[in-house]
Design an enzyme around this catalytic site. Structure first.
Site, mmCIF file in Angstrom:
data_model
loop_
_atom_site.group_PDB
_atom_site.id
_atom_site.type_symbol
_atom_site.label_atom_id
_atom_site.label_comp_id
_atom_site.label_asym_id
_atom_site.label_seq_id
_atom_site.Cartn_x
_atom_site.Cartn_y
_atom_site.Cartn_z
ATOM 1 N N ASP A 13 9.195 2.907 2.099
ATOM 2 C CA ASP A 13 8.122 3.634 2.470
ATOM 3 C C ASP A 13 7.780 3.706 4.002
ATOM 4 O O ASP A 13 7.195 2.572 4.416
ATOM 5 C CB ASP A 13 6.773 3.076 1.734
ATOM 6 C CG ASP A 13 5.627 3.996 1.869
ATOM 7 O OD1 ASP A 13 5.515 4.784 2.921
ATOM 8 O OD2 ASP A 13 4.726 3.626 1.305
ATOM 9 N N LYS A 68 2.188 11.050 7.107
ATOM 10 C CA LYS A 68 1.259 10.916 8.534
ATOM 11 C C LYS A 68 1.611 11.699 9.667
ATOM 12 O O LYS A 68 1.654 12.950 9.758
ATOM 13 C CB LYS A 68 1.039 9.557 8.496
ATOM 14 C CG LYS A 68 0.428 8.736 7.164
ATOM 15 C CD LYS A 68 -0.083 7.523 7.731
ATOM 16 C CE LYS A 68 -1.169 7.149 6.600
ATOM 17 N NZ LYS A 68 -0.688 5.859 5.857
ATOM 18 N N PHE A 105 0.794 -1.126 -0.001
ATOM 19 C CA PHE A 105 0.135 -0.075 0.112
ATOM 20 C C PHE A 105 0.881 1.351 -0.091
ATOM 21 O O PHE A 105 1.793 1.456 1.039
ATOM 22 C CB PHE A 105 -0.988 -0.149 1.135
ATOM 23 C CG PHE A 105 -1.885 1.322 1.159
ATOM 24 C CD1 PHE A 105 -3.060 1.022 0.364
ATOM 25 C CD2 PHE A 105 -1.581 2.394 1.753
ATOM 26 C CE1 PHE A 105 -3.728 2.152 0.195
ATOM 27 C CE2 PHE A 105 -2.277 3.565 1.635
ATOM 28 C CZ PHE A 105 -3.532 3.427 0.887
HETATM 29 C C1 LIG Z 1 -1.020 6.076 4.117
HETATM 30 C C2 LIG Z 1 0.071 5.645 3.527
HETATM 31 C C3 LIG Z 1 0.414 6.263 2.290
HETATM 32 C C4 LIG Z 1 -0.416 7.254 1.505
HETATM 33 O O1 LIG Z 1 -0.559 8.290 2.458
HETATM 34 P P1 LIG Z 1 -1.597 9.410 1.985
HETATM 35 O O2 LIG Z 1 -1.066 10.781 2.772
HETATM 36 O O3 LIG Z 1 -2.806 8.975 2.387
HETATM 37 O O4 LIG Z 1 -1.691 9.809 0.604
HETATM 38 C C5 LIG Z 1 1.450 5.639 1.465
HETATM 39 N N1 LIG Z 1 2.203 4.557 1.850
HETATM 40 C C6 LIG Z 1 1.927 4.203 3.309
HETATM 41 C C7 LIG Z 1 2.808 2.923 3.769
HETATM 42 C C8 LIG Z 1 0.909 4.493 3.980
HETATM 43 O O5 LIG Z 1 0.583 3.943 5.000
#
Ligand SMILES: *Cc1c(COP(=O)(O)O)cnc(C)c1O
Length: 399
Positions: A225, A254, A140
């Site tokens: 990520d 985040k 994700f």
């Molecule tokens: C939440 C998330 C994203 C995307 O972040 P947004 O601010 O919702 O675009 C990307 N990678 C990971 C691992 C995430 O948990």
């Protein structure tokens, strides 16, 4: 207006791209949130780890309101007095050399894709438009077209094509698969240290270390990520520390703002970022003074208030507590720091009804991919609060 009125408004005017639990929140403090009827809940989702510092952290709130009264947006056409300080502080904290500021997580991912492709053509010598990026099954990374294009989640991608080419997907946690997938045109391997949305999937010990070795041998950039795993969530500032490595490129988002404002960043530990030149990438809001002031304080409280160590200790306490659950339909309980997954066997049916029952008892959480409930409260949780959460979960899960 009562809760049902707010729900009706959302349902009648809003796009139906979410199916939230029917709780209408209007106030939050630390690990606790309150609904419009005044009922109190422990937030065990923490906005997918965006509020690691706890809801409405007073110091971040103060930094935000002070900055908002001075200057909020200049665009990057001009400079501002917060950006350089933000760069310096986040680089020193994460041991990075260069920062590219963005807003949402998906934007950080898009930005890193552009950056490594550019590096591939200009430095590695990949033929034009041939760059390949390796990703993992069940990843994700966000919701934009290119990102959902390399997702293996049919719901996320079906009906949204065509998608940009240049991505190959391999099983998560499998270093041999990584080795096999690399070609002369591979520029990067993009991976989550722990797959959050996939259901808190923890790879085998040493996976990232091995992956880094393979990447280095093949002149492939390792991109982690850490948008969900980073900034204290797993009991370390960055989850890569569990493997004793430093990725070439790291994505954070985040909790970079403690939940106040969308702030994300690409952190570069190599020369990759050097290939971006003026005019080649940007964002109106990226790096704005309000975002920088908020992020600076969000990072400070994380460190100065001991939240990272607390995540390690409380995570262990939470995990130990859950391991005393006796429901025979539990398949596995796993976690690192305060990123915890409780997975049920297929015959248990979907986990969502359990989340609804937990909500009735004052604990908010969410199922991911059907069979797993993720528990990820703010990192300011206390031992008593962990014990209360475990007891409450026990009441619902063990009956
Ligand atoms: C939440 C998330 C994203 C995307 O972040 P947004 O601010 O919702 O675009 C990307 N990678 C990971 C691992 C995430 O948990």
């Amino acid at each position: 207006m009562n809760a049902q009125d707010f729900i009706t408004l959302e349902e009648s005017y809003g796009a139906h791209n979410y199916k939230p639990l029917d709780v209408v929140l209007s106030k939050g403090r630390g690990v606790w949130v309150w609904d419009v009827d005044g009922a109190k809940y422990m937030d065990c989702l923490a906005a997918y780890s965006a509020v690691n510092q706890g809801h409405c952290h007073p110091r971040i709130l103060q930094a935000m309101t002070e900055q908002a009264q001075k200057l909020t947006l200049t665009s990057r056409a001009f400079r501002n007095d917060q950006l350089g300080l933000f760069y310096k502080e986040i680089c020193e904290l994460t041991n990075s050399h260069k920062v590219l500021p963005m807003n949402t997580g998906a934007e950080a991912v898009e930005s890193v894709i552009k950056t490594v492709r550019k590096w591939g053509y200009e430095v590695k010598g990949v033929p034009d438009n041939q760059a390949e990026i390796i990703v993992c099954d069940n990843n994700f990374h966000g919701r934009t077209i290119s990102i959902v294009g390399f997702s293996s989640d049919h719901k996320a991608k079906t009906g949204f094509g065509p998608f940009p080419p240049g991505f190959t997907s391999i099983p998560f946690g499998d270093v041999q698969a990584l080795e096999r997938a690399i070609t002369p045109n591979t520029v990067a391997f993009l991976v989550e240290p722990i797959q959050g949305e996939a259901g808190v999937i923890i790879p085998p010990d040493g996976y990232l270390r091995e992956a880094q070795k393979i990447c280095r041998q093949n002149n492939v950039v390792l991109i982690l990520d850490e948008i969900q795993t980073g900034l204290g969530r797993t009991g370390k500032l960055l989850a890569e520390e569990h493997d004793g490595i430093e990725a070439d490129l790291t994505l954070v988002g985040k909790a970079l703002s403690g939940g106040f404002y969308p702030v994300s960043a690409v952190l570069s530990n190599s020369e990759v970022m050097g290939t971006l030149r003026p005019g080649e990438h940007g964002s109106t809001f990226g790096g704005n003074p309000l975002a920088c002031a908020v992020a600076r304080e969000a990072l400070k409280v994380l460190v100065q208030e001991g939240m990272i160590d607390n995540a390690a200790r409380m995570g262990q306490r939470f995990l130990d507590g859950l391991k005393t659950l006796t429901n025979p339909l539990i398949k596995e309980i796993r976690g690192r720091g305060l990123m915890i997954g409780l997975e049920f066997l297929p015959q248990a049916g979907p986990a969502r009804p359990l989340c609804i029952q937990l909500k009735k008892k004052g604990l908010l959480c969410k199922d991911t991919h059907g069979q797993t409930i993720r528990f990820a409260p703010p990192l300011v949780i206390t031992p008593d609060e962990v014990d209360w959460a475990v007891e409450t979960i026990k009441e619902v899960v063990d009956g």
